[in-house]
Every structure is written in structure tokens, then in C-alpha cells.
Scaffold this motif. Structure first.
Motif, mmCIF file in Angstrom:
data_model
loop_
_atom_site.group_PDB
_atom_site.id
_atom_site.type_symbol
_atom_site.label_atom_id
_atom_site.label_comp_id
_atom_site.label_asym_id
_atom_site.label_seq_id
_atom_site.Cartn_x
_atom_site.Cartn_y
_atom_site.Cartn_z
ATOM 1 N N ASN A 705 0.828 -1.208 0.000
ATOM 2 C CA ASN A 705 0.000 0.000 0.000
ATOM 3 C C ASN A 705 0.862 1.257 0.000
ATOM 4 N N ILE A 706 1.895 1.188 0.890
ATOM 5 C CA ILE A 706 2.780 2.355 0.970
ATOM 6 C C ILE A 706 3.475 2.561 -0.368
ATOM 7 N N ASN A 707 3.862 1.498 -0.981
ATOM 8 C CA ASN A 707 4.592 1.576 -2.257
ATOM 9 C C ASN A 707 3.717 2.180 -3.350
ATOM 10 N N GLU A 708 2.428 1.802 -3.348
ATOM 11 C CA GLU A 708 1.522 2.351 -4.358
ATOM 12 C C GLU A 708 1.362 3.855 -4.178
ATOM 13 N N ALA A 709 1.241 4.289 -2.903
ATOM 14 C CA ALA A 709 1.112 5.729 -2.655
ATOM 15 C C ALA A 709 2.375 6.463 -3.064
ATOM 16 N N LEU A 710 3.527 5.895 -2.692
ATOM 17 C CA LEU A 710 4.798 6.526 -3.051
ATOM 18 C C LEU A 710 4.995 6.563 -4.553
ATOM 19 N N GLN A 711 4.497 5.540 -5.232
ATOM 20 C CA GLN A 711 4.664 5.499 -6.680
ATOM 21 C C GLN A 711 3.866 6.620 -7.346
ATOM 22 N N ARG A 712 2.645 6.882 -6.818
ATOM 23 C CA ARG A 712 1.843 7.966 -7.382
ATOM 24 C C ARG A 712 2.541 9.300 -7.165
ATOM 25 N N ASN A 713 3.008 9.571 -5.937
ATOM 26 C CA ASN A 713 3.713 10.824 -5.651
ATOM 27 C C ASN A 713 4.992 10.934 -6.482
ATOM 28 N N HIS A 714 5.648 9.842 -6.670
ATOM 29 C CA HIS A 714 6.908 9.833 -7.416
ATOM 30 C C HIS A 714 6.683 10.228 -8.874
ATOM 31 N N GLU A 715 5.607 9.806 -9.453
ATOM 32 C CA GLU A 715 5.329 10.141 -10.844
ATOM 33 C C GLU A 715 5.112 11.643 -11.001
ATOM 34 N N GLU A 716 4.396 12.276 -10.043
ATOM 35 C CA GLU A 716 4.176 13.716 -10.107
ATOM 36 C C GLU A 716 5.488 14.470 -9.978
ATOM 37 N N ASP A 717 6.301 14.032 -8.988
ATOM 38 C CA ASP A 717 7.604 14.701 -8.787
ATOM 39 C C ASP A 717 8.489 14.514 -10.017
#
Length: 899
Positions: A705-717
């Protein structure tokens, strides 16, 4: 006597020489040394001078022969006289040539005495005499020509022993002449002593001479030998028998011919097998066997014929196989002898049978002492038939086993004779002895044959009889023969088989030890002090040593027990004493020189033949090992290698395998305990693993779950970073283009400045160079003017000036070099335009160098002016020079500022 020698030396008339020689002959027998020392050379001279005088030559030769054979009672008799006489003759080739020339004379005594004298000289100095004869151009031919002499005494005097002379004589057509004499004298049957002498001469030509063997064979003379034997057989089969008084000479002739044949069949010789095949192709072997089985032929001739047949087939597998196919007259119904009154009625042709059966029949069934040599020869012939041919030995042994186990009675079966032992052998111990020798050769060093013989048993278990193996039966017969005090040859026969069979054979030793009482009985036999049976006691000790040497701790009687029996029941000293006395017994020690035939025994008694030659070699070769056997510890067992493979079970291997099994058992137990411990650990770890697996699954879902959230934020950054990166790249690109343009402008400016400065410096240098050149030319002119007035000073000054001039020229060259360096530096400055400060420093350094050069030039100019003033030459004012220097400095300073 010395006056006679003095009279004989200068004698010029034949009568005086003859009388003097007669007087010397009368003293030669009694005073050989005195006559030889004073008259030998004169006697030799008489032979040369008076060769035509037959009487004088005869007396001289007789005198010389007496010197070689003086009276034994003479005070001067000595063996050294013959050596001295032979040396005197052989020192000069002419002396031997004189004797050879005498062979040309047909006078009986001249030929006979010269041959005897040559023989005496050759006996004393053989090598030198043979060399002199061979060196003489006509020596050998004259010796061979003696064979053509019809007088028997002359021909008999010819003997040859040198191998080189044998070769030369053989190539002088000697064989043809010898056989011609034999045919002329009546061949083997009717020939007398001349035939015997011819055969002796033929033997001398062939003895140990391979070259003559080849010549004889290639010339076809082997067929002549076969023809002579064929003629002899025809005479024997003829109804008209030869007279009794001529039979001994006939036997000598036949015996001599057989001896000649055996010279071609020396064991181990290179041409033996070739000679064997040639004799076989001539049919000679069949003729020899016919003589061997002919009832009317003397026993000695039959024995020699059998020995010749053995040599003809020994070691030749092809002939051994062909030999077994021959048929010979049967010895069971021998040919009846002709009647004494000369009538030839009753001559019959006997039936024929296979040669092997006939040989066994004579060797094992015949019991006559007169036929002993024939029996031994038959045994040797059978041994030659089996020698070196393992399939024949196995076939022979198999036939013997089949005959023994069958219900048919075979009186010539070696196993039946040895095992059943129906008679006491008191009258004919050699029947069993010959059987033992044949079985010994069948088993000797042949493990396959030993294994085949071990399958033989005595007794029928189904009928309640005790089953006894072949080895046990032989051992029992041995003990029985010793207890009954039978002939020693019987015990030796059994011991011969047992010693060779048990040697290096663990299975045979174990078979022997299966009957435990046997070894005790043999120990008791060896313990007896019977001096009349030293051979038997010694062989029994050898047998005990072999049994102990090749036994194992797993044997029916262990090695420890056997060793205890030998050391306590027999004793080490007695054991060694028995074997040592056996080795030192004349029958063993001197076996090679003792006769092994009927002549070895006393009249009317048994022959003194106890051993086979191969068994004697076996005992001698293993004597040391048997003596040391008792000292070997029971724990040390002897491995046996048969046919390259270790026979039986190696004790060292068994012990090592047992140790390995124990180590492996301990290792297995340890591994089992380790397995249990590991199983417990495995169960605990499996439980821990299940717990860890559950917790890991929960943690994994949380991390996912944490990885999915981080992946979304990472794409924006990432998108923001890409935009910023593109903007920065565009700014950098613009800045880079501006900077490149600026650098290019600066580079062009610097390039123009440098080119201007370089042009100025080049012009200035050129001006200076021109000024220096004008100065030099002017100085030269001035010097030329002053040279007319001041020659001496000018010379000195000229030398200095020349030195200075060369220095100025070198400096000028350096200045030009520096100019070139300045140009190269300017080029480098152009390339290094990226850094302005570095270019400025480089230009400043170059200007400093130029200033130094100019300073040096000014200093040298001032020195030159001073020298010119000293010389009285006018010079320019110093102020002008100083002003010029100041101007130059100002120009250089401005140039440096511009640079």
C-alpha cells in the motif's frame, strides 16, 4: 751332447745333419730342455733346408715330437717346455709355413708327424697357431686336402677347434669331402673308425659355429643326415642282420651322427628353431623316433635318439603339436631278435601306436634296469613336448584326470600311479618317480593347471567313503612311505610334487592343512636323526617352510599354530640344519656335474638319480627364502601374484577393510544422532518459519500500500523534475553559445596582437643581425690593415679574434635558434589562447631571454672595442652606444607592454 749341438748347427752336408739329428733324438726324451735350448732353431732350419730329404725330415719331426712329449721320469720334464717350444714356432710365420709345406709331401711320416706337431703346437698356443694357419695363403686348403688322403691315420690326425678356422675350412668344400669319405667307407652301418673320425671332424666344424650351421643348412646337407639315418634303418629292418663284431662300431657311428644333429639344437641359440623346422621338413624327426622305438637297436642309441627327438621339438609350438600326431612301433609287442645261427625267420613288423602313449608305456610300464636310460630319455621327450606350451600341458593333465576317474585301468596314468599306490615300489621306484616328475612339470608355475588338479578327489561320499583331495592323498602317501621305510626315491617323488604345488598357492596350502594330522606327522619325520635319509628330511623341512610361508591366519591350521609347531616341536636350529644339509648334499650341490643315467649307480643296483633338473633349480633359487621363513612373524602374511593378479585374499586388504568398516560404523552412528538433532531443529525452524511467514504477509500488504502511494507521488515529482531539467538545459545552452562567441573573439584579437609582435621582433632581429655582420666585416678590414705593421701581435690577436669570431658566430646561431624558438612559442601561444594570463607570461619570458641575448651582445661589443683600442684601432663613441642601447630598451619595453 753340446758338441753334437755344435756339430749340428753348421752342418752343410745331409749326412752330417742326419747323424747330428739322430744323436739329438736319442737325448730328446730324457733331456728335453737341454736339447730344445741348444738345438730347436737348428732343427727348424733342418726342416726348411732338408724338406726334400724324407729320412732327415722324418728324424727331425720325431725329435720335435719327443720334445713336446718328454719322458715323465726325466729330470727336465715340465709343462713349460711345451709352451716355450710353441712360442718358438709361432713367433715366426715361416716356421708354421714349413710344417704346412710338409703336408704337400705324400710321404706318410712327413704328413702324419707334421699334423701331430701342428696339433701339439696348437694345444699349447691355440690362438697364435690358428692365426698363423689362417694367415698362410695355402694353410687351410692344405689342411683340408688331408681329408683326401686314403690313409686313415693321417686323416685321424686332423683336428680343428678354432671357430675362424672352422668357417674357412667349411667354405673349402669340407662337408662334401667328409660325406664322400663316409659313403666310401660304407656309411653308418658298415663304416669303421674312419666314419667315426669323419663324424668327429664334422662335429668340430659345427660346434658353436652359427655361420657353419647356416652354410650346412643352406647347402642341403641336412637331407644327407636324414639319408644316412634312413640307410641305417633299412639295414636294421633287413633280414640279413649285421654281424655282432661290427655292431659296436655301428653303434658308435650312429651315436656320433645323433650327436652331430644335436649340435644344431642348442637350447637358446638363435638358429635353433630354424634348424628344427629344417630337420622336420627332411623327415629326420620321424626317422629318429623309429630308431628310438626299434627293438633291435642298442639301449644307449635309443636313449640318444630320444634325447635328440626332445631337442628337435623343445620350445617349438608348431613341432610340438605335430609331434603328437606321429605313430611309432608299439613297445607292447617288440620286434623279435634274429636267430643266432643267422637265419632271418621270425622277422615281423609290430603294430603302431601314438608316440605319446608309446613314450608313457616305456617310461612307466617297463621296469628293467637295462632300459633305465631309455625310460629317462622318454621322460625328457615328454617334458620337451610340454615345455613352453600351456595348452598341451592342460590337455595332457585333462586326459590324465579323465583316465584316472574312469573305470578303465590305465597302467601308464601318472595320477593313478601316484594316488592309488597299489604296490610298494620296492622293485621299481622309478615308475612313481617318473610319474611325479611329469606331474611336477605339468603343475610348475601354472596356476590354471594347479586349479584343475585340485578338483581331483579320492573316495565316493554317496557310498559312505571318505573324500580325500589330491593333495591330501599325496601327503598321506608320503607319510606312509616314510613310515614303511620305502625307497627314498618314492618319498622324494611325493615331496617334489608337494613342494612345487604348494609354493605361492594359498588354496593348495589350505587344502594341505585341512588334514591337521599331516603336518604333525611330517614334523615327527623331520625330528628323526636318520643320517641315511638326509635328502628326505631336508625336503620335508622345505615343505614345512613352504606351508608356513604361504599360510594365512584363516587357514585350517593358523599361522600362529604352525609357527608354534615349528619352533617348539621341531626347533629353529634343527629346521635350518635340515635345509642346509639338503643344500650341501652332493646330489643337490653337484647335480650339474653328476651323471644322471644308469652309470651313476653301482653294478646291479639302482642308479643314483633322485632329482629333476628343474626341481634342483627350484630348491637352489628358494633356499634362502625357506631358511628365513621360520623367522617371519605369524602376523606377516605373504601376498601371492599369479599371472599379474593377486591370488586369494590379501590379509592387509582385509585388515584395512575391517578398519574402514569400523570407522564407517562409528561415522554412521554419529550421523544418525546428528540427523535426530537436525530433525528437532528442523521442526522448530519450520514453526518459526510459519510465524515469520504470516507476519511477513501482513508486512508485505502494508508495504505494498505504501509503495503504491509513493509510486503515485513519485510520478508527479518526476514530471516536475523533467520540466525543470528542460528549462535548465536551455539556459545552459544559451550561456554556452555566448561564452563560445566571446572566446572566439578574444582568440582572434590575441592572434592579431601576437602576429604584430612577432613581426616586430623578427624585423628587429634581422636589423641586429645585419648590424653584427657589418661590424664583423668592418673588423675584418681593420685587422687586415693592421696586420701589415704588427705581424707578431696580429697573429696573437688574430688567434684571439678567431676564437671570439667563432664564439660570436655560435652565439649568432643561438640567436637564430632563439628566434626559431620565439616563432614556435608564438605558435604555441596561438594554440593556448584560451588563457590570456598564460600567454602574457610566456611572452614576458621570451622578452627576458631576448634582453639577456642583447645584454650579452652589448657586453661582447664593449669587450671587442676595448681590444681594438688596445690594438690602436679607432672606435665609435660610447654615448652613441648608450643612446642606442636606451632606444633599444625603450622599444623592447613598449613591445612588451603591447604584448
Amino acid at each position: 751332447m753340446f758338441r753334437i749341438l755344435e756339430a749340428q748347427a753348421p752342418a752343410k752336408q745331409n749326412v752330417t745333419a742326419t747323424i747330428a739329428t739322430l744323436w739329438l733324438r736319442s737325448f730328446a726324451k730324457e733331456w728335453p730342455a737341454s736339447v730344445a735350448s741348444g738345438g730347436l732353431r737348428n732343427l727348424i732350419k733342418c726342416l726348411d733346408k732338408d724338406i726334400e730329404d724324407v729320412d732327415t725330415t722324418k728324424i727331425t719331426l720325431e725329435t720335435l715330437l719327443m720334445l713336446f712329449n718328454p719322458d715323465e721320469s726325466s729330470p727336465e720334464a715340465s709343462d713349460d717346455i711345451a709352451l716355450w717350444l710353441a712360442d718358438e714356432f709361432t713367433q715366426r710365420q715361416e716356421n708354421i709355413t714349413v710344417l704346412l709345406d710338409l703336408l704337400e709331401s705324400y710321404d706318410f711320416y712327413s704328413r702324419l708327424y707334421s699334423l701331430q706337431l701342428i696339433s701339439a703346437i696348437s694345444t699349447a698356443r691355440p690362438e697364435r697357431t690358428q692365426e698363423c694357419v689362417a694367415t698362410s695363403p695355402v694353410g687351410v686348403s692344405r689342411l683340408v686336402a688331408v681329408l683326401d688322403d686314403k690313409r686313415e691315420a693321417v686323416r685321424s690326425a686332423l683336428t680343428l677347434s678354432s671357430s675362424e678356422l672352422q668357417k674357412v675350412v667349411a667354405y673349402e668344400n669340407a662337408f662334401d669331402r667328409i660325406f664322400g669319405i663316409i659313403d666310401a667307407e660304407g656309411s653308418l652301418t658298415h663304416g669303421g673308425i674312419p666314419v667315426q673320425d669323419c663324424l668327429s671332424l664334422l662335429a668340430n666344424l659345427l660346434r658353436l659355429n652359427i655361420s657353419n650351421h647356416n652354410l650346412f643348412r643352406e647347402s642341403g646337407w641336412m637331407k644327407k643326415l636324414a639319408a644316412l639315418l634312413s640307410g641305417y634303418l633299412k639295414e636294421q629292418n633287413s633280414p640279413e642282420s649285421i654281424t655282432e663284431w661290427a655292431r659296436p662300431q655301428q653303434d658308435k657311428n650312429v651315436w656320433g651322427l645323433l650327436a652331430v644333429i644335436r649340435l644344431f639344437l642348442v637350447r637358446g641359440s638363435l638358429g635353433t628353431q630354424t634348424n628344427q623346422r629344417s630337420f622336420w621338413q627332411c623327415g629326420l624327426l620321424a626317422q629318429v623316433m623309429e630308431i628310438a622305438f626299434h627293438a633291435l637297436v642298442d639301449m644307449n642309441i635309443r636313449a640318444e635318439a630320444l634325447a635328440t627327438a626332445a631337442d628337435l621339438i623343445r620350445g617349438n609350438a608348431q613341432l610340438q603339436e605335430a609331434f603328437a600326431q606321429l605313430d611309432v612301433p608299439s613297445p607292447r609287442n617288440p620286434r623279435p631278435a634274429p636267430e643266432v645261427n643267422g637265419h632271418a625267420n621270425g622277422v615281423t613288423h609290430p603294430s603302431r601306436e601314438n608316440v605319446i602313449s608309446a613314450l608313457l608305456e616305456i617310461a612307466l610300464v617297463t621296469s628293467s634296469l637295462q632300459a633305465f636310460d631309455v625310460r629317462i630319455a622318454c621322460c625328457e621327450c615328454i617334458k620337451a613336448y610340454m615345455e613352453g606350451h600351456s595348452p598341451i600341458r592342460l590337455f595332457f593333465l585333462r586326459r590324465a584326470i579323465e583316465g584316472h576317474t574312469s573305470d578303465e585301468e590305465e597302467p601308464d596314468n601318472i595320477l593313478t600311479i601316484l594316488l592309488q599306490n597299489k604296490d610298494s615300489h620296492g622293485g621299481d621306484p622309478y615308475r612313481l618317480w617318473i610319474s611325479a616328475v611329469l606331474l611336477f612339470h605339468l603343475l610348475y608355475e601354472d596356476f590354471e593347471a594347479k586349479n584343475m588338479a585340485m578338483q581331483v578327489h579320492e573316495g565316493d561320499a554317496e557310498q559312505g567313503e571318505e573324500v580325500v583331495t589330491c593333495i591330501q592323498a599325496l601327503a598321506s602317501n608320503l607319510v606312509s612311505a616314510e613310515q614303511n621305510m620305502e625307497d627314498e626315491r618314492v618319498s622324494i617323488a611325493y615331496l617334489t610334487i608337494l613342494c612345487s604345488w604348494l609354493y605361492e598357492d594359498h588354496d593348495a596350502v589350505n587344502d594341505f592343512l585341512s588334514e591337521g594330522s599331516t603336518i604333525q606327522s611330517i614334523v615327527q619325520l623331520v625330528s628323526q636323526n636318520n643320517h641315511s635319509r638326509i635328502l628326505t628330511l631336508g625336503l620335508c623341512a622345505v615343505l614345512l617352510g613352504i606351508v608356513y610361508e604361504f599360510s594365512t591366519k584363516d587357514s585350517p591350521v593358523s599361522r600362529d599354530t604352525i609357527h608354534q609347531i615349528l619352533t617348539t616341536g621341531l626347533g629353529r636350529e634343527r629346521y635350518i640344519d635340515r635345509i642346509t644339509k639338503l643344500r650341501e648334499h652332493p646330489m643337490i650341490r653337484n647335480y650339474e656335474v653328476l651323471p644322471q643315467d644308469s652309470s651313476s649307480g653301482q653294478a646291479g643296483g639302482l642308479p643314483e638319480v633322485y632329482f629333476d633338473s628343474t626341481f634342483v633349480e627350484f630348491v637352489k633359487d628358494n633356499f634362502s627364502r625357506m631358511v628365513r621363513a621360520i623367522d617371519r612373524a605369524p602376523g606377516l602374511e605373504v601376498p601371492v601374484v599369479a599371472n599379474g593378479i593377486q591370488k586369494g585374499i590379501s590379509r592387509e586388504l582385509v585388515d584395512s577393510l575391517k578398519a574402514q568398516v569400523e570407522d564407517r560404523s562409528q561415522a554412521v552412528q554419529k550421523l544418525e544422532s546428528d540427523v535426530m538433532t537436525l530433525e528437532r531443529k528442523l521442526g522448530q525452524e519450520q514453526a518459526d518459519h510459519r510465524k515469520a511467514k504470516d507476519s511477513a504477509a501482513i508486512e508485505l500488504s502494508r508495504i505494498r500500500n505504501i509503495n503504491e502511494a509513493l509510486q503515485r507521488n513519485h510520478e508527479e515529482d518526476l514530471k516536475k523534475a523533467e520540466k525543470e531539467s528542460q528549462m535548465i538545459q536551455q539556459d545552459l545552452k544559451r550561456q554556452q553559445e555566448l561564452e563560445v562567441k566571446r572566446l572566439q573573439n578574444d582568440m582572434q584579437t590575441l592572434k592579431a596582437d601576437h602576429e604584430t609582435a612577432l613581426t616586430r621582433i623578427r624585423e628587429r632581429d634581422d636589423a641586429e643581425i645585419q648590424d653584427l655582420k657589418s661590424t664583423i666585416s668592418r673588423l675584418r678590414n681593420e685587422l687586415e690593415k693592421s696586420s701589415k705593421e704588427h705581424v707578431q701581435d696580429l697573429q696573437t690577436a688574430h688567434e684571439d679574434y678567431s676564437t671570439k669570431l667563432s664564439s660570436l658566430e655560435s652565439r649568432l646561431q643561438r640567436a637564430e635558434g632563439r628566434c626559431a624558438d620565439a616563432e614556435s612559442r608564438a605558435l604555441r601561444l596561438q594554440k593556448e589562447a584560451e588563457s590570456k594570463e598564460a600567454a602574457r607570461n610566456t611572452a614576458q619570458m621570451e622578452l627576458d631571454d631576448l634582453l639577456m641575448v642583447l645584454g650579452d651582445l652589448e657586453e661582447k661589443r664593449s669587450k671587442d672595442k676595448k681590444r681594438l683600442r688596445v690594438l690602436g684601432e679607432p672606435t665609435s663613441d660610447g654615448e652613441e652606444d648608450e643612446e642606442d642601447a636606451k632606444v633599444n630598451e625603450e622599444e623592447l619595453g613598449s613591445t612588451a607592454e603591447e604584448a
